[in-house]
Design an enzyme around this catalytic site. Structure first.
Site, PDB file in Angstrom:
ATOM      1  N   LYS A 127       0.779  -0.976  -9.793  1.00 15.36           N
ATOM      2  CA  LYS A 127       1.043  -1.695  -8.543  1.00 15.36           C
ATOM      3  C   LYS A 127       0.342  -3.034  -8.616  1.00 15.36           C
ATOM      4  CE  LYS A 127       2.100   1.887  -5.318  1.00 15.36           C
ATOM      5  NZ  LYS A 127       1.282   2.942  -4.737  1.00 15.36           N
ATOM      6  N   HIS A 130      -2.444  -7.029  -4.013  1.00 18.42           N
ATOM      7  CA  HIS A 130      -2.070  -7.958  -2.947  1.00 18.42           C
ATOM      8  C   HIS A 130      -3.247  -8.181  -2.009  1.00 18.42           C
ATOM      9  CE1 HIS A 130      -1.597  -4.692  -0.091  1.00 18.42           C
ATOM     10  NE2 HIS A 130      -0.807  -4.057  -0.941  1.00 18.42           N
ATOM     11  N   HIS A 133      -5.910  -5.721  -0.849  1.00 20.34           N
ATOM     12  CA  HIS A 133      -7.008  -5.232  -1.690  1.00 20.34           C
ATOM     13  C   HIS A 133      -8.220  -6.146  -1.688  1.00 20.34           C
ATOM     14  CE1 HIS A 133      -3.397  -3.403  -3.739  1.00 20.34           C
ATOM     15  NE2 HIS A 133      -4.107  -2.363  -3.374  1.00 20.34           N
TER      16      HIS A 133
END
Ligand code: ARG
Length: 565
Positions: A127, A130, A133
């Protein structure tokens, strides 16, 4: 010098016989909301009962009895005893203490011999990073530095999300449509594409789901091909993440993630069983938490598969066994509040007395320009895009304003990252953050670049001043602007202590903005390079300590302090 304690001792002397200690009186002292009312105030009603006198009488009596050379005035006002500290002595004591402690100023030795484990960032494989985080990564990084500053041994753990059926699906998708080179080049983006395609096609072709399950089973069974693809996915993800971590200046001591605990859950499940905590429920194994007002903790699914919490139980035990921590913190968003309550409760029920040392440091959600983030609807900001834009903006400003600056690339990085991180760490962590591009990229007002600029300004003043051998005359720091800077410098150790106790880096962020603002006011109102050498020396000392404290504060929230900008 601790003025609080010193005042308390004077009060104690004036009171004569009591069973109070100086520390107890010091704890009663307040800081008046308005400095016109003094630097400290003693609320005399707290002694009314013991002394059987009205607060007014106590205050009047003490006002004429308390004398000390560091106090310029003592006043009795409406039952309060207000203390005014001599401005010059105050400035001298605060600055000399900071000077003597140097880089250690603000910390104490409370952490010596202790160990803290911090679980932060903890990204998921395949993943993309973005802005959601950013909080866990930067709050964790800041706490890591703060604990170290206080003398703790700190262990930073990136508890990778590298386990789950989705990895079987990804391998199935890769086997059907992927090729090594494209993934190698495109990184996480390519893996996400494969995963999205898997779900689209699985709607038409249910056989795909079976393929996904099959591959996951192979990973579980340690099949060499499945494992090698899976490990390669991990490598590709980490290679991408490392670039972002490098920009942010974030590091970890361990990347032991969920899959690391594959072979460590057996003993935990056995222990749960031996202690009679495990119950069967429709074929699954659970720990009943109803007596504690919580839904059950699901430990093993009916097919025997472990769950997120099973891995966290094994991880908690492993961390205790490996690091023998005094504290174990999990910096994770508040959506997982229940998970951590369950986790800590189960550890406690297992009889691990150290369960009390585990703590969930939760924080608010990130939304984007007023709406929740959604990858599917394209409402998402990737961290590396954001950082890149911020760094470009910093670069453009430097090219315009300081075209001859050395090391432009590195300084643009520091400023751009500074803007973004400062924005993320500005509010109490539990508050939701609504992310707006223009706010995160703002360089003025209470922002990272502004604080950094103030630091560079103080460096420049000191460079221009050169050596000043005169003895500082601290009278020159009696004005309100200098006093405000001194007051903030005095507070720095207290701010850090509270930030540590509350796991709240935003206290440091805000402090740095306040100090920068106070310094700028001082800088514009007072002549630092005064003709009077004593005044000059005092103002330069103030400038130097202020520069060092700003640098220290920025460092503790994970930012650099360039000397020129
Ligand atoms: N990877 C998880 C997520 O993104 C966070 C893991 C937090 N740490 C832990 N020990 N559970 O939601």
């Amino acid at each position: 010098m601790d003025f609080r304690l010193a005042i308390a001792q004077e009060i104690l002397k004036a009171l004569g016989e009591t069973n109070l200690t100086a520390q107890e009186i010091a704890d009663m002292l307040e800081v008046p909301p308005d400095s016109k009312l003094g630097d400290y105030a003693f609320p005399c009603f707290k002694l009314s009962k013991v002394l059987r006198k009205s607060p007014m009488m106590i205050a009047d009596g003490l006002a004429s009895a308390v004398r000390a050379d560091f106090l310029s005035r003592v006043e009795s006002v409406k039952g309060y005893l207000n203390f005014f500290i001599d401005r010059a002595i105050y400035a001298e004591k605060v600055l000399r203490r900071a000077e003597a402690e140097g880089e250690r100023y603000g910390s104490d030795k409370s952490g010596e011999g202790k160990c803290v484990v911090l679980d932060y960032s903890s990204i998921n494989i395949a993943k993309r990073f973005h802005i959601g985080h950013l909080s866990t990564t930067m709050i964790g990084n800041s706490l890591y530095k703060l604990y170290k500053f206080f003398g703790w041994k700190a262990v930073g753990v990136n508890h990778l999300g590298d386990w789950g059926t989705q990895f079987g699906k990804m391998i199935a998708a890769y086997k059907r449509w992927g090729d090594r080179e494209t993934v190698e080049k495109g990184g996480v983006d390519e893996m996400v594409k494969l995963y999205v395609r898997f779900h689209k096609e699985a709607e038409k072709d249910p056989a795909l789901e079976d393929e996904g399950r099959h591959w996951f089973k192979l990973i579980e069974d340690g099949d060499p091909e499945a494992l090698s693809i899976f490990n390669w996915f991990k490598e590709v993800t980490l290679k991408d993440a490392e670039k972002t971590y490098a920009l942010l200046g974030v590091t970890f001591d361990s990347y032991a993630g969920e899959s690391f605990y594959n072979d460590k859950m057996g003993p935990i499940v056995d222990a749960l069983r031996e202690k009679g905590l495990l119950k069967e429920d429709k074929g699954a194994m659970i720990v009943d938490l109803e007596p504690y007002g919580m839904p059950p903790a699901l430990i093993l699914r009916s097919d025997g598969a472990s769950l997120y919490i099973t891995r966290d139980l094994a991880a908690a035990k492993y961390r205790k066994d490996t690091y023998n921590f005094d504290k174990s913190l999990y910096v994770v968003a508040y959506q997982q509040d229940l998970h951590f309550k369950q986790l800590f409760k189960v550890l406690e029920l297992m009889g691990y007395e150290w369960a009390k040392d585990c703590e969930h440091v939760s924080f608010g959600m990130v939304s984007f320009e007023g709406q929740t983030l959604s990858t599917r609807e394209g409402r998402v900001v990737y961290l590396d895009d954001l950082l890149k834009t911020a760094i470009e903006k910093a670069r453009a400003i430097i090219d315009e304003k300081s075209p001859n600056l050395e090391n432009k690339d590195e300084i643009s990085r520091q400023i751009g990252v500074g803007a973004v991180v400062f924005f993320a760490l500005y509010n109490n962590r539990i508050k939701d953050i609504d992310f707006w591009w223009d706010r995160a990229l703002n360089f003025e007002g209470e922002t990272g670049p502004y604080v950094m600029y103030t630091h560079a300004r103080s460096c420049s003043v000191l460079r221009k001043a050169g050596e000043c051998a005169a003895e500082p005359s601290f009278e020159a720091l009696s004005d309100p602007e200098a006093q405000e800077v001194v007051r903030l410098i005095e507070q720095y150790p207290l701010i850090l202590k509270s930030a540590l106790e509350r796991s709240e880096p935003s206290m440091i962020t805000r402090f740095s903005a306040d100090l920068a603002q106070a310094f700028n006011r001082f800088y514009f109102e007072r002549r630092i390079l005064d003709d009077d050498m004593g005044a000059r020396a005092a103002r330069l000392l103030l400038t130097r300590i202020c520069r060092d404290v700003i640098k220290s504060a920025l460092g503790l929230i994970g930012l650099s302090a360039p000397e020129r900008m």
